[in-house]
Design an enzyme around this catalytic site. Structure first.
Site: not given
Length: 379
Positions: A246, A363
């Protein structure tokens, strides 16, 4: 100048591949729009991906022996930008091209690699069965099981927020094949058709009106042994290869977002709204910072330094900027953003909320940056 510019010319102008693609699009796009108009629905995207593949413009960084062009990172980004500027329909099967296909090249058997041409031309649409209802981005905590049998595997479990999950014909699935070892071990990657008995799919109705994601349920689904991708119980290593693919896509998306920022700044530059002008200056600065991050990631990829924390940092910044830009657009359009007149702005505001969780929750990304960029200790 754009963050990918040199004093001589922007990267897309320096790329011979991008110039060649521009010439291809000059003929391909009008022909496509004769049949589909300006629609970017799934049928249009699938047809256009087939047209791109026929011209050799899908799988740009794939090796030539697998049907790709073997382009370098700079040329790949230049071509992505060319496609964005042309307003061409996006790929119908992006996960197959960007993630699944390259992983199959590394770990797949010849039989599995025979799927690669179909991934390129979108005759097969692949999704990734990763996220689960109770684990989200914690791939190591997945509970979907794949019991090993004499003939292969029997899969039970649920996956959720699966991109292209409704339209997909095939899936790269992560399942636990050994429950008695630490959570990052005992996971295997399976390749399977989504028309197998025992698979149910339900589209998820999003608040922006879309149905891009799906929930998938597996009830005693029999997967043949030939579906195992890579070694048994070694799916974590296979997955890390998938996610590493990616990296270039992160840069290209960031480049497109910076262009969106510049376009919005130009459109609203004449506003007399002091608060809006302040927001535009902030978005402009944030876009340039994102561009500098993209340049750094590009240099790391070009020098083959391996997987660093930079993709997490740029994805974090990209998500924040996307949400802030959407808010600025709505501010600029006013009440029209909640009407059909400028609904695209309102819809983007709703869609941008997913940037907090897509491709890794905020997070998780912050933890990566804290530990690997700032050097903070793990809590």
């Amino acid at each position: 100048m754009s963050r990918l510019d040199t004093p001589d010319a922007p990267i897309e102008a320096r790329s011979g591949a991008a110039v060649e693609l521009r010439q291809f699009l000059a003929e391909a796009l009008p022909a496509h729009r004769t049949d589909f108009g300006d629609s970017h629905d799934f049928a249009s995207r699938r047809a256009f991906q087939g047209r791109l593949a026929a011209g050799g413009w899908v799988g740009l960084t794939w090796p030539e022996e697998y049907g790709g062009r073997a382009l370098g990172i700079e040329d790949r980004i230049a071509c992505d930008l060319e496609l964005a500027l042309s307003a061409a329909p996006p790929l119908a099967g992006p996960l197959g091209v960007a993630n699944v296909g390259p992983t199959v090249m590394v770990f797949g058997t010849p039989e599995q690699q025979s799927h690669l041409p179909a991934i390129l031309d979108a005759s097969e649409i692949w999704c990734q069965g990763f996220s689960e209802p109770d684990n989200g981005s914690d791939l190591g905590g997945l509970r979907t099981s794949a019991r090993v049998t004499d003939r292969g595997f029997v899969v039970n479990g649920r996956k959720v927020w699966t991109t292209n999950g409704v339209e997909a014909t095939h899936c790269m699935l992560l399942a636990r094949t050994d429950p008695d070892v630490p959570k990052h071990r005992g996971i295997s990657a399976l390749l399977l058709r989504l028309d197998l008995p025992g698979i149910e799919r339900r589209s998820i109705h999003q608040m922006d009106g879309g149905r891009e994601f799906a929930e998938m349920t597996f009830d005693d689904v029999e997967v043949p042994a030939s579906g195992l991708l890579g070694p048994l119980h070694d799916g974590w290593r296979v997955t890390m290869t998938t996610l590493a693919n990616e990296r270039a896509g992160v840069i290209s998306q960031a480049a497109g977002l910076e262009r969106d920022v510049l376009a919005e700044v130009g459109r609203l530059a004449g506003t007399t709204d002091v608060v809006l002008r302040h927001e535009l200056v902030q978005r402009f600065i944030e876009g340039r910072v994102l561009g500098m991050l993209g340049t750094r990631v590009l240099s790391h990829l070009a020098s083959n330094r391996g997987n660093g924390p930079e993709p997490a940092l740029i994805r974090l910044a990209q998500g924040l900027l996307r949400q802030r830009l959407a808010e600025t657009r709505v501010h600029g359009h006013g009440m029209a953003a909640v009407t059909e007149v400028e609904w695209a702005a309102g819809q983007e505001l709703l869609t941008s909320r997913s940037a907090s969780i897509a491709a890794g929750t905020r997070e998780v990304l912050k933890n990566v940056v804290a530990e690997r960029v700032l050097g903070l200790p793990r809590s």
